[in-house]
Design a protein around this motif. Sequence first.
Motif, PDB file in Angstrom:
ATOM      1  N   LYS A   4       1.117  31.773 -17.174  1.00 31.98           N
ATOM      2  CA  LYS A   4       1.863  30.576 -16.809  1.00 31.98           C
ATOM      3  C   LYS A   4       2.185  30.662 -15.333  1.00 31.98           C
ATOM      4  O   LYS A   4       2.382  31.751 -14.794  1.00 31.98           O
ATOM      5  CB  LYS A   4       3.170  30.489 -17.603  1.00 31.98           C
ATOM      6  CG  LYS A   4       3.023  30.740 -19.093  1.00 31.98           C
ATOM      7  CD  LYS A   4       2.194  29.691 -19.804  1.00 31.98           C
ATOM      8  CE  LYS A   4       1.976  30.082 -21.249  1.00 31.98           C
ATOM      9  NZ  LYS A   4       0.947  29.252 -21.900  1.00 31.98           N
ATOM     10  N   PRO A   5       2.290  29.499 -14.659  1.00 33.97           N
ATOM     11  CA  PRO A   5       2.629  29.535 -13.234  1.00 33.97           C
ATOM     12  C   PRO A   5       3.989  30.189 -13.015  1.00 33.97           C
ATOM     13  O   PRO A   5       4.849  30.159 -13.894  1.00 33.97           O
ATOM     14  CB  PRO A   5       2.694  28.053 -12.857  1.00 33.97           C
ATOM     15  CG  PRO A   5       1.957  27.321 -13.912  1.00 33.97           C
ATOM     16  CD  PRO A   5       2.087  28.142 -15.163  1.00 33.97           C
ATOM     17  N   ALA A   6       4.161  30.780 -11.833  1.00 33.73           N
ATOM     18  CA  ALA A   6       5.492  31.244 -11.433  1.00 33.73           C
ATOM     19  C   ALA A   6       6.348  29.998 -11.193  1.00 33.73           C
ATOM     20  O   ALA A   6       5.813  28.935 -10.878  1.00 33.73           O
ATOM     21  CB  ALA A   6       5.381  32.078 -10.168  1.00 33.73           C
ATOM     22  N   PRO A   7       7.673  30.115 -11.354  1.00 35.29           N
ATOM     23  CA  PRO A   7       8.516  28.911 -11.204  1.00 35.29           C
ATOM     24  C   PRO A   7       8.392  28.266  -9.825  1.00 35.29           C
ATOM     25  O   PRO A   7       8.199  28.954  -8.823  1.00 35.29           O
ATOM     26  CB  PRO A   7       9.934  29.462 -11.405  1.00 35.29           C
ATOM     27  CG  PRO A   7       9.766  30.738 -12.138  1.00 35.29           C
ATOM     28  CD  PRO A   7       8.451  31.301 -11.706  1.00 35.29           C
ATOM     29  N   PHE A   8       8.479  26.948  -9.824  1.00 39.29           N
ATOM     30  CA  PHE A   8       8.517  26.204  -8.564  1.00 39.29           C
ATOM     31  C   PHE A   8       9.331  24.937  -8.794  1.00 39.29           C
ATOM     32  O   PHE A   8       9.567  24.542  -9.935  1.00 39.29           O
ATOM     33  CB  PHE A   8       7.107  25.857  -8.072  1.00 39.29           C
ATOM     34  CG  PHE A   8       6.218  25.225  -9.107  1.00 39.29           C
ATOM     35  CD1 PHE A   8       6.366  23.890  -9.475  1.00 39.29           C
ATOM     36  CD2 PHE A   8       5.226  25.980  -9.737  1.00 39.29           C
ATOM     37  CE1 PHE A   8       5.549  23.316 -10.436  1.00 39.29           C
ATOM     38  CE2 PHE A   8       4.400  25.409 -10.705  1.00 39.29           C
ATOM     39  CZ  PHE A   8       4.569  24.072 -11.058  1.00 39.29           C
ATOM     40  N   GLU A   9       9.755  24.321  -7.710  1.00 41.22           N
ATOM     41  CA  GLU A   9      10.410  23.013  -7.796  1.00 41.22           C
ATOM     42  C   GLU A   9       9.346  21.933  -7.700  1.00 41.22           C
ATOM     43  O   GLU A   9       8.244  22.182  -7.193  1.00 41.22           O
ATOM     44  CB  GLU A   9      11.422  22.853  -6.656  1.00 41.22           C
ATOM     45  CG  GLU A   9      12.568  23.843  -6.713  1.00 41.22           C
ATOM     46  CD  GLU A   9      13.499  23.605  -7.890  1.00 41.22           C
ATOM     47  OE1 GLU A   9      13.705  22.426  -8.253  1.00 41.22           O
ATOM     48  OE2 GLU A   9      14.008  24.595  -8.458  1.00 41.22           O
ATOM     49  N   TYR A  10       9.680  20.737  -8.179  1.00 44.02           N
ATOM     50  CA  TYR A  10       8.710  19.654  -8.210  1.00 44.02           C
ATOM     51  C   TYR A  10       9.377  18.372  -7.734  1.00 44.02           C
ATOM     52  O   TYR A  10      10.480  18.053  -8.179  1.00 44.02           O
ATOM     53  CB  TYR A  10       8.209  19.488  -9.640  1.00 44.02           C
ATOM     54  CG  TYR A  10       7.414  18.225  -9.921  1.00 44.02           C
ATOM     55  CD1 TYR A  10       6.026  18.225  -9.842  1.00 44.02           C
ATOM     56  CD2 TYR A  10       8.045  17.037 -10.293  1.00 44.02           C
ATOM     57  CE1 TYR A  10       5.291  17.080 -10.123  1.00 44.02           C
ATOM     58  CE2 TYR A  10       7.316  15.890 -10.572  1.00 44.02           C
ATOM     59  CZ  TYR A  10       5.942  15.915 -10.487  1.00 44.02           C
ATOM     60  OH  TYR A  10       5.216  14.785 -10.766  1.00 44.02           O
ATOM     61  N   GLU A  11       8.747  17.681  -6.825  1.00 44.48           N
ATOM     62  CA  GLU A  11       9.248  16.366  -6.417  1.00 44.48           C
ATOM     63  C   GLU A  11       8.089  15.385  -6.367  1.00 44.48           C
ATOM     64  O   GLU A  11       6.947  15.768  -6.089  1.00 44.48           O
ATOM     65  CB  GLU A  11       9.932  16.433  -5.036  1.00 44.48           C
ATOM     66  CG  GLU A  11      11.179  17.301  -4.992  1.00 44.48           C
ATOM     67  CD  GLU A  11      12.289  16.867  -5.961  1.00 44.48           C
ATOM     68  OE1 GLU A  11      12.266  15.709  -6.437  1.00 44.48           O
ATOM     69  OE2 GLU A  11      13.177  17.694  -6.248  1.00 44.48           O
ATOM     70  N   ARG A  12       8.426  14.131  -6.648  1.00 43.42           N
ATOM     71  CA  ARG A  12       7.393  13.088  -6.650  1.00 43.42           C
ATOM     72  C   ARG A  12       7.912  11.903  -5.858  1.00 43.42           C
ATOM     73  O   ARG A  12       8.554  11.010  -6.407  1.00 43.42           O
ATOM     74  CB  ARG A  12       7.074  12.686  -8.091  1.00 43.42           C
ATOM     75  CG  ARG A  12       5.910  11.729  -8.224  1.00 43.42           C
ATOM     76  CD  ARG A  12       5.599  11.446  -9.692  1.00 43.42           C
ATOM     77  NE  ARG A  12       6.751  10.934 -10.400  1.00 43.42           N
ATOM     78  CZ  ARG A  12       7.230  11.452 -11.535  1.00 43.42           C
ATOM     79  NH1 ARG A  12       6.642  12.487 -12.100  1.00 43.42           N
ATOM     80  NH2 ARG A  12       8.295  10.925 -12.109  1.00 43.42           N
ATOM     81  N   PRO A  13       7.676  11.909  -4.535  1.00 41.55           N
ATOM     82  CA  PRO A  13       8.141  10.783  -3.723  1.00 41.55           C
ATOM     83  C   PRO A  13       7.275   9.549  -4.013  1.00 41.55           C
ATOM     84  O   PRO A  13       6.143   9.697  -4.472  1.00 41.55           O
ATOM     85  CB  PRO A  13       7.927  11.264  -2.286  1.00 41.55           C
ATOM     86  CG  PRO A  13       6.814  12.261  -2.381  1.00 41.55           C
ATOM     87  CD  PRO A  13       6.932  12.908  -3.741  1.00 41.55           C
TER      88      PRO A  13
END
Lengths: 407, 279
Positions: B2-11
């Motif tokens: 699984k990917p390492a944690p990250f933040e996600y934004e969708r402008p």
Amino acid sequence: MKQMHLTVNGKAVYASVEPRTHLADFLRESLNLTGTHLGCEHGVCGACTLIVDGVPVRSCITLAVACDGASVTTVEGLDHDEIAGALRAAFSREHGLQCGYCTPGMLASARDIVIRMPDATAQDIRVAMSGNLCRCTGYVGIVRAIESVISERKAKSLAPPSNPRTDVGPAGSGRAGPTAPVSAAAAPVAARAARRTEPAGAAGRVPEARRIVEPGVGAPQTTVHESFTVDHPRGEVWAFFGRLGEVATCLPGTSLLGTPTDNHIETRIRIKVGPMVSEFEGAADVVRDASSFSGVIRGTAEDARSRSSTRGEIRYALIEEQHGASTRVEVDVGFTLTGPLAQFSRSSIVHDIARRMAGAFAQNLHARLSRGRDAAGTPVAELDAGGLLVSALLSRIKRFFRGLLGR
Amino acid sequence: MKPAPFEYERPDDLDGLIALMRSEDLFVKMLAGGQSLGPMLNLRLVQPDLLVDITAIPELKRVEENSDAVVLGACVTHADIEDRRVPDATGGALPRVARAIAYRAVRNRGTLGGSLAHADPAADWVSCLAAIGAEVLILGASGRRTVPVDEFMTGVFQVALEPGELVEAVRIPRLSRGARWGFHKIARKTGEMAQAIGAVLHDMERGILRAVIGATESVPIVFSDAAALFGGNPEAGLAKAYDAGAAARALDDAGITDPVGRQLHLVALKRAINQAAQR
């Protein structure tokens, strides 16, 4: 966590997901829709293929949060689908499955072919199904099953070609508005980045003495040869090669973990390839043969971030040139890479990086030998293996030396 | 895996996107279809702090057509090109290339801009669009600029984007009616990454003869004037005038020494040329 909304098999689902959750995990773990199977989990095997906004999509390399607002159909949602029903019957009839692991993905791709390619030949079907791997059937039954559904539909004049997709852009994306406004988002992100813990095995940890895996376990996957000449007598160059720490730090991005002895060294090597950064930590043992002015450095290393590992050896030989005034250094690097990095990388890319690492190593050795001991111990910047600079520079240096030596 | 944690934004607009890209001290990656980045994230080979999803921005799906070019936004997918949901200025050349990229499920999400920005040497668009003579339209905080595709990729997974810049669109020149085009890809399995790519464009009306040897260990080898590959006399017929020795010398210059690799590249180019000669 991000709030999101999906329509799954016709039902509205509101959920809070961690951004890194891919669509397959969200469906399996949060909604208990375990009909979606995970095989390779990096987009190669096709087991996780399902239908998003009417078209097949790989759910293991599609983030759930990126599908906010989309409509998802899993194999559980195809029970009353006319085409899927015909395919199920045909798969059973034609031995299109045995263990069934690949079947949900097969059905999603096959349904797409029946809809989009009503004139598909057996060859077209094979090409179109090439992204779904099956280890049981040998594919013959699967291809026959799809062919038979296509002909049944033709016979019943049920087969106008159609394309369920009219929008431009990635399927599943673009169905929802923005996430929280930027100003509100930036602060928690920064805070989280600051909290971000170093991966296990990175800075600060004192490595235990490492055991070197015995060589001879198969031939190295990648081998690279480098050769260069320095204007120093062989005795001097040989003495330099005896100072293990100085030699090792000629490898770009290498720093020492602890003080090397005459025949054992522990190092960390940082390699950057585009967005990928690896930090290999490992140890090497050295065997030198003064009678032939040659040596072998054998070592193993691990990248804690990607859990990849490598083992390899560097062989060097010093040959007198110009009646002892200068020395030719022959370096052979051979290594084998295992783990996710190896799984991901194609041999040509690994070879290119190895070639540049070896090239930069030779170049740094040359520079350090020429400058004398002042420069000893200075770590060399990491190789940005994506960049062309190092190899371009190296070819220039090589051409220069070739010209100088009339080779 | 699984990917390492990250933040996600969708402008949903370009200003919001540019603001996020400027997040200092953060490793920010753009996400379009994620068909190349996804595997890297799953394998934890890439561990960004922040993933910015660019697919909600209408400008990045923009399509423009005029008399001499088609401009396709970065988020246009391979399937959009394959299915001709977007206009084609190349007489079917690009849709044919698109149809052979990976698999349909991948093409439904993988994007033109994402593929170029990812810069995998074995990907189709870096080679194909270099042969077509397309340009990358780049957007950053300080404005817009244009870079030819053959100068855009600078190394393995590396492109000429400055920090804070992204691919906004690709400008594809309109080929003349009589233009001849050939593209051949050699892969061990249908849909897998290429081992060798050959591409050639002969657009006599516009005075253009370009060729590409792609899927090398690094950047594609681009002949922006490929006359030398045809003994300076392409008018004699591409297949007839083709000088394999000139292509072999280009491989020498690029430092490609592996005999199998060389053979694959020469065969791919030869087949692309034969294809173009027949059209």
